[in-house]
Design a protein around this motif. Structure first.
Motif, short mmCIF file in Angstrom:
data_model
loop_
_atom_site.label_atom_id
_atom_site.label_comp_id
_atom_site.label_asym_id
_atom_site.label_seq_id
_atom_site.Cartn_x
_atom_site.Cartn_y
_atom_site.Cartn_z
N ALA A 15 -5.07 18.62 6.47
CA ALA A 15 -4.92 19.44 5.26
C ALA A 15 -6.17 20.25 4.98
O ALA A 15 -6.10 21.46 4.68
CB ALA A 15 -4.59 18.55 4.06
N GLN A 16 -7.33 19.63 5.08
CA GLN A 16 -8.58 20.33 4.82
C GLN A 16 -8.79 21.48 5.80
O GLN A 16 -9.14 22.59 5.40
CB GLN A 16 -9.75 19.35 4.88
CG GLN A 16 -9.75 18.32 3.77
CD GLN A 16 -10.87 17.30 3.94
OE1 GLN A 16 -11.60 17.30 4.93
NE2 GLN A 16 -10.99 16.40 2.97
N GLN A 17 -8.56 21.20 7.08
CA GLN A 17 -8.81 22.23 8.09
C GLN A 17 -7.77 23.34 8.02
O GLN A 17 -8.10 24.52 8.14
CB GLN A 17 -8.82 21.60 9.48
CG GLN A 17 -9.30 22.57 10.56
CD GLN A 17 -9.73 21.86 11.82
OE1 GLN A 17 -9.69 20.64 11.90
NE2 GLN A 17 -10.15 22.61 12.82
N ALA A 18 -6.51 22.96 7.81
CA ALA A 18 -5.45 23.97 7.74
C ALA A 18 -5.66 24.90 6.55
O ALA A 18 -5.43 26.11 6.64
CB ALA A 18 -4.09 23.30 7.68
N ALA A 19 -6.08 24.34 5.43
CA ALA A 19 -6.34 25.16 4.24
C ALA A 19 -7.47 26.14 4.51
O ALA A 19 -7.40 27.32 4.11
CB ALA A 19 -6.67 24.27 3.05
N GLY A 64 -6.27 29.13 6.31
CA GLY A 64 -5.38 30.05 5.61
C GLY A 64 -4.02 29.51 5.25
O GLY A 64 -3.20 30.24 4.68
N ALA A 65 -3.75 28.25 5.52
CA ALA A 65 -2.45 27.68 5.14
C ALA A 65 -2.37 27.54 3.62
O ALA A 65 -3.34 27.13 2.98
CB ALA A 65 -2.25 26.32 5.79
N ASN A 66 -1.23 27.88 3.08
CA ASN A 66 -1.00 27.79 1.63
C ASN A 66 -0.35 26.44 1.34
O ASN A 66 0.87 26.32 1.27
CB ASN A 66 -0.11 28.95 1.17
CG ASN A 66 0.10 28.95 -0.33
OD1 ASN A 66 -0.69 28.39 -1.08
ND2 ASN A 66 1.18 29.58 -0.76
N LEU A 67 -1.18 25.43 1.15
CA LEU A 67 -0.68 24.06 0.99
C LEU A 67 -0.59 23.68 -0.48
O LEU A 67 -1.53 23.90 -1.25
CB LEU A 67 -1.62 23.08 1.70
CG LEU A 67 -1.90 23.33 3.19
CD1 LEU A 67 -2.78 22.23 3.74
CD2 LEU A 67 -0.61 23.45 3.98
N GLU A 68 0.53 23.07 -0.86
CA GLU A 68 0.71 22.59 -2.21
C GLU A 68 -0.20 21.38 -2.45
O GLU A 68 -0.64 20.73 -1.50
CB GLU A 68 2.17 22.25 -2.48
CG GLU A 68 2.79 21.27 -1.51
CD GLU A 68 3.49 21.93 -0.34
OE1 GLU A 68 4.62 21.51 -0.01
OE2 GLU A 68 2.90 22.86 0.28
N PRO A 69 -0.51 21.06 -3.69
CA PRO A 69 -1.43 19.95 -3.98
C PRO A 69 -0.99 18.61 -3.39
O PRO A 69 -1.83 17.78 -3.03
CB PRO A 69 -1.45 19.90 -5.51
CG PRO A 69 -1.13 21.30 -5.93
CD PRO A 69 -0.15 21.80 -4.92
N ASP A 70 0.32 18.39 -3.30
CA ASP A 70 0.82 17.11 -2.77
C ASP A 70 1.29 17.25 -1.32
O ASP A 70 2.14 16.48 -0.86
CB ASP A 70 1.95 16.58 -3.65
CG ASP A 70 3.17 17.50 -3.68
OD1 ASP A 70 3.05 18.68 -3.28
OD2 ASP A 70 4.23 17.02 -4.11
N TRP A 71 0.71 18.19 -0.58
CA TRP A 71 1.17 18.49 0.78
C TRP A 71 1.10 17.27 1.69
O TRP A 71 2.00 17.04 2.50
CB TRP A 71 0.35 19.62 1.40
CG TRP A 71 0.77 19.95 2.81
CD1 TRP A 71 1.84 20.71 3.19
CD2 TRP A 71 0.14 19.49 4.02
NE1 TRP A 71 1.91 20.77 4.57
CE2 TRP A 71 0.89 20.03 5.09
CE3 TRP A 71 -0.96 18.69 4.28
CZ2 TRP A 71 0.55 19.78 6.42
CZ3 TRP A 71 -1.30 18.45 5.61
CH2 TRP A 71 -0.54 19.00 6.66
N VAL A 72 0.06 16.47 1.58
CA VAL A 72 -0.06 15.30 2.44
C VAL A 72 1.14 14.38 2.24
O VAL A 72 1.75 13.90 3.21
CB VAL A 72 -1.37 14.54 2.16
CG1 VAL A 72 -1.37 13.18 2.84
CG2 VAL A 72 -2.57 15.36 2.62
N ASP A 73 1.53 14.15 0.99
CA ASP A 73 2.69 13.29 0.72
C ASP A 73 3.98 13.93 1.23
O ASP A 73 4.86 13.24 1.75
CB ASP A 73 2.80 13.02 -0.79
CG ASP A 73 1.66 12.17 -1.31
OD1 ASP A 73 1.08 11.39 -0.52
OD2 ASP A 73 1.33 12.29 -2.51
N VAL A 74 4.08 15.25 1.06
CA VAL A 74 5.27 15.97 1.53
C VAL A 74 5.40 15.85 3.04
O VAL A 74 6.47 15.57 3.58
CB VAL A 74 5.20 17.46 1.11
CG1 VAL A 74 6.28 18.28 1.81
CG2 VAL A 74 5.33 17.60 -0.40
N LEU A 75 4.29 16.06 3.74
CA LEU A 75 4.32 15.99 5.20
C LEU A 75 4.66 14.58 5.67
O LEU A 75 5.47 14.40 6.59
CB LEU A 75 2.99 16.43 5.80
CG LEU A 75 3.00 16.46 7.33
CD1 LEU A 75 3.85 17.61 7.85
CD2 LEU A 75 1.59 16.55 7.91
#
Length: 217
Positions: free
Chosen positions: A56-60, A63-74
């Motif tokens: 998540a940190q590296q993808a953001a 330029g990835a547009n990650l939602e705050p709960d992206w880790v849980d979503v993934l």
């Protein structure tokens, strides 16, 4: 290192369970939907062996547009996919039978959470034989490439690191094995050997070959 060892410490994904293609393809699609289009080989190079929080940190940053709960979503997407598709690495069950017959202990040590391993190991018929020998980055202060999870597994088994070997398929995990001062095998069935050769003590590409490498006849 004296062979055979007293204990083998396995990574989970890509070593015991063939989960990497499922999770990496899912990750590639997920990030593309959030604006970060990457070739599959780059997904492997950048992310295999790390944590999802690290992804998540590296993808953001890329330029990835990650939602705050992206880790849980993934993780929710990943668990659903793995529950349907994951299979054991070919030859794993026979190889563990050989270790049992030789009286060599083993454990699994992963950067993934226990919830993920519960799904993959159970589906692959490995959960029962690994009961009470499953270790996660959730159990230690620092994930791989720090040595913490390997040192914990060795300590819980009351086996010195010098009497263990590690089996890894990623540079991050191999660095953890070496940081623990443990003889480290690189499993290269689906990993470019050039990524592991500079780190590992030895490489192999078939679980059927592994007992002989340990000195089991």
């Amino acid at each position: 290192m004296t062979f055979p060892p007293k204990m083998v410490l396995f990574d989970c994904d890509g070593v015991l369970v063939d989960s990497e293609p499922v999770t990496n393809q899912l990750l590639q699609r997920n990030l593309a939907a959030r604006g970060l289009v990457m070739p599959y080989d780059k997904i492997i190079t950048l992310f295999v062996g790390g944590t999802i929080a690290g992804v998540a940190q590296q993808a953001a940053k890329m330029g990835a547009n990650l939602e705050p709960d992206w880790v849980d979503v993934l993780y929710a997407e990943m668990f659903e996919a793995l529950a349907k598709q994951v299979t054991p690495i070919p030859g794993v069950h026979d190889m563990l039978d050989r270790l049992d017959a030789a009286g060599i202990g083993y454990a699994v040590c992963s950067n993934g959470p226990h919830a993920k391993m519960d799904i993959t190991l159970r589906r692959c018929g490995l959960a029962e034989r690994l009961e009470n020998r499953i270790y996660s980055r959730e159990d230690v202060p620092t994930p791989k490439p720090a040595p913490d999870v390997y040192l914990l597994a060795a300590a819980r088994a009351d086996v010195a690191p010098a009497d263990c070997v590690v089996v890894e398929d990623s540079p991050s995990g191999a660095k953890a094995g070496k940081a623990a001062d443990i003889y480290t095998f690189g499993f290269v069935a689906d990993t470019d050997p050039a990524r592991l050769e500079p780190i590992c003590d030895a490489l192999f590409d078939d679980m059927a070959k592994f007992p002989a490498l340990l000195g089991i006849r």
